[in-house]
Design an enzyme around this catalytic site. Structure first.
Site, mmCIF file in Angstrom:
data_model
loop_
_atom_site.group_PDB
_atom_site.id
_atom_site.type_symbol
_atom_site.label_atom_id
_atom_site.label_comp_id
_atom_site.label_asym_id
_atom_site.label_seq_id
_atom_site.Cartn_x
_atom_site.Cartn_y
_atom_site.Cartn_z
ATOM 1 N N ASP A 1 0.832 -1.202 0.000
ATOM 2 C CA ASP A 1 0.000 0.000 0.000
ATOM 3 C C ASP A 1 0.867 1.252 0.000
ATOM 4 O OD1 ASP A 1 -2.607 1.524 0.518
ATOM 5 O OD2 ASP A 1 -1.343 2.163 2.201
ATOM 6 N N TYR B 1 2.734 10.125 0.369
ATOM 7 C CA TYR B 1 3.865 9.594 1.118
ATOM 8 C C TYR B 1 5.186 10.005 0.477
ATOM 9 C CZ TYR B 1 0.121 6.537 2.899
ATOM 10 O OH TYR B 1 -1.047 6.038 3.427
ATOM 11 N N LYS C 1 -3.673 5.924 -3.830
ATOM 12 C CA LYS C 1 -4.768 6.821 -3.447
ATOM 13 C C LYS C 1 -4.846 8.022 -4.380
ATOM 14 C CE LYS C 1 -3.790 5.151 1.161
ATOM 15 N NZ LYS C 1 -2.514 4.479 0.840
ATOM 16 N N GLY D 1 -2.388 1.999 10.918
ATOM 17 C CA GLY D 1 -2.282 2.576 12.262
ATOM 18 C C GLY D 1 -2.800 1.648 13.340
ATOM 19 N N PHE E 1 -1.370 0.074 15.571
ATOM 20 C CA PHE E 1 -0.720 0.250 16.875
ATOM 21 C C PHE E 1 -1.110 1.583 17.505
ATOM 22 C CE2 PHE E 1 2.774 -2.478 14.869
ATOM 23 C CZ PHE E 1 2.316 -3.653 15.455
ATOM 24 N N ASN E 2 -2.127 2.241 16.947
ATOM 25 C CA ASN E 2 -2.550 3.564 17.407
ATOM 26 C C ASN E 2 -1.390 4.552 17.434
ATOM 27 O OD1 ASN E 2 -5.095 2.065 19.270
ATOM 28 N ND2 ASN E 2 -5.502 3.769 17.879
ATOM 29 N N SER E 3 -0.574 4.482 16.406
ATOM 30 C CA SER E 3 0.603 5.321 16.157
ATOM 31 C C SER E 3 1.748 5.085 17.131
ATOM 32 C CB SER E 3 0.254 6.820 16.091
ATOM 33 O OG SER E 3 0.041 7.374 17.358
ATOM 34 N N GLY E 4 1.707 3.961 17.845
ATOM 35 C CA GLY E 4 2.900 3.608 18.623
ATOM 36 C C GLY E 4 2.677 2.842 19.902
ATOM 37 N N ILE E 5 1.719 3.238 20.717
ATOM 38 C CA ILE E 5 1.625 2.719 22.075
ATOM 39 C C ILE E 5 1.354 1.220 22.139
ATOM 40 C CG2 ILE E 5 -0.846 3.240 22.374
ATOM 41 C CD1 ILE E 5 -0.035 4.110 25.289
ATOM 42 N N LEU E 6 0.675 0.663 21.129
ATOM 43 C CA LEU E 6 0.415 -0.774 21.140
ATOM 44 C C LEU E 6 1.620 -1.574 20.650
ATOM 45 C CD1 LEU E 6 -3.314 -0.907 19.987
ATOM 46 C CD2 LEU E 6 -2.397 -1.336 22.277
#
Length: 339
Positions: free
Chosen positions: A54, A59, A85, A234, A236-241
């Site tokens: 993707d 990007y 896209k 996303g 990982f919710n942009s990192g925390i997961l």
């Protein structure tokens, strides 16, 4: 769970792998990635059986598409699925006159939003040339959400449902593209788009994860009913997961608030009890939903990508999911699977 497992892409004739190669980082998001590393990640993903890639014009102002095309050019085109896209046009400009933020050392193109019929057609053709591939399998209308467009969102959404939709629908009818959809940060926007138009698929960033399952209420059930496929970015919710509840952990691109840190900490305790890495749980939870065809993972190094492959394959016992539900850390109606 095997990252190379093929899944039918909703009602279409396409099949995608459960893990997808997310090409946003190789657009030099935040900091540069060299050519060798970029290609090395694409080749490692291929060798691991990943067959869904993707990308997007946004990007790296076209750099991601250029790099994706380079890495995939000599592969059998019928063996992989590629999505990009529309919604932004790229125009060559002097580097010193371009605001590249948040990209670093990107391609020398300025970006302008354009959701008109002609703009979508131009964007599609430009992407084919940057990729130097003979076809694009999936095309998403990009960033028609409140997160990106703010107060302009209602007007932008209407323009996209008129102009961009007509262009992509025509390309689909002509067999030029296999599936068309919307790629945004909010499930509500996807839900409204699916109610209004005949979309095949959606790329939803960060809104169906171990931490967030509100899309189970309306959006995902409608996707199942209509045969629309969903891919999750996303995750990982942009990192925390991925990092866990450490100091400075990011949630939705900003430092996580106390209540999120607390919830992730509680999930981590269950992970420790069952010897399940938090990122493995985050990845495998997402693709357990029958409407979700793939987890798009972007990485910055070959080592990070290898970790993702390992996490995706990590065996997770059924009792792990039961305990998360018992503690109300994930919704009772959230689909889960064992591996």
């Amino acid at each position: 769970m095997n990252p190379s497992t093929r899944t039918k892409f909703g009602r279409t004739n396409l099949e995608v792998t459960a893990l997808a190669f997310g090409a946003a980082p190789i657009g030099n998001f935040s900091r540069p990635i060299d050519e060798e590393t970029s290609d090395g990640m694409a080749q490692l993903a291929w060798d691991a059986g990943v067959r869904y890639y993707d990308t997007a014009p946004m990007y790296g102002h076209g750099l991601s598409e250029l790099r994706c095309g380079h890495s995939l050019r000599w592969k059998n085109r019928e063996e992989f699925v590629l999505s990009t896209k529309v919604g932004r046009l790229l125009k060559p400009k002097r580097r010193g006159e371009i605001d590249f933020s948040p990209w670093n050392n990107a391609a020398a193109n300025a970006m302008v939003f354009d959701y008109s019929y002609d703009g979508a057609m131009r964007s599609f053709e430009d992407s084919l040339q940057r990729l130097a591939l003979e076809k694009i399998d999936i095309c998403f209308i990009h960033d028609i959400d409140v997160f990106t467009r703010g107060a302009e969102q209602p007007e932008v959404f209407k323009a996209a449902m008129d102009g961009t939709w007509k262009a992509l629908s025509k390309l689909r009818d002509e067999g030029v593209v296999g599936a068309i959809g919307v790629g945004v940060n909010e499930w509500e926007v996807c839900y409204e788009a699916l109610k209004q138009r005949d979309f095949d698929c959606f790329l939803l960033a960060g809104r169906y994860t171990l931490l967030e399952q509100e899309s189970l209420d309306k959006f995902l059930p409608l996707c199942e009913k209509r045969g629309a496929a969903v891919v999750i970015g996303g995750g990982f919710n942009s990192g925390i997961l991925a990092t866990g509840a450490v100091a400075g952990a990011k949630y939705n691109y900003v430092p996580a608030p106390p209540e999120i840190l607390d919830k992730v900490g509680r999930i981590e305790k269950v992970c420790e009890e069952f010897a399940v890495p938090l990122p493995a749980a985050a990845m495998q939870f997402v693709v357990s939903h029958p409407a979700i065809a793939s987890f798009i993972a972007g990485t910055r190094t070959v080592e990070q990508l290898q970790k993702n492959l390992d996490w995706f394959s990590h065996s997770i016992p059924e009792d792990f999911w039961k305990e998360l539900k018992r503690q109300q850390l994930i919704r009772e109606d959230a689909p889960v699977s064992t591996s």
